[in-house]
Scaffold this motif. Structure first.
Motif: not given
Length: 110
Positions: A14-15, A58-72
């Motif tokens: 969804t990004l 790393a935590r910030n980046l992966t947290g944001r990635e999880s919001t647009c690609c929830s399958f991670f």
């Protein structure tokens, strides 16, 4: 960066399309500065050993990635003075994990 660099991004992401190259550049930057080792645990899981100094980034980046690609699924742990990040995806998204693995290898070789 070409459109081929993003061809593996799944439709469920969804990004906004305009932000995808920036996010990819963030992952490349993290890998270039913090990746110490990479291990493919299974077709659907990999482990990155990162410099502990990069944990907040790393935590910030992966947290944001999880919001647009929830399958991670991103799981952090400490091991022997190193930060471990396990990245898991469902079978349907193995191609995304393959692409991240390849980018990490390319970044390390650069």
């Amino acid at each position: 960066m070409t459109s081929d660099d993003l061809a593996w991004v799944p439709e469920v992401c969804t990004l906004p399309t305009v932000d995808r190259p920036l996010r990819l550049a963030e992952f490349d930057g993290l890998l270039a500065t913090a990746l110490r080792a990479q291990q493919r645990l299974s077709p659907t899981a990999l482990r990155w050993r990162l410099d502990p100094a990069a944990e907040a980034k790393a935590r910030n980046l992966t947290g944001r990635e999880s919001t647009c690609c929830s399958f991670f699924s991103f799981t952090f742990s400490a091991n022997g003075g190193a930060l471990q990040l396990e990245v898991e995806v469902p079978v349907a998204h193995v191609d995304v994990l393959d692409a991240l693995t390849a980018r990490a290898v390319a970044t390390a070789a650069a």
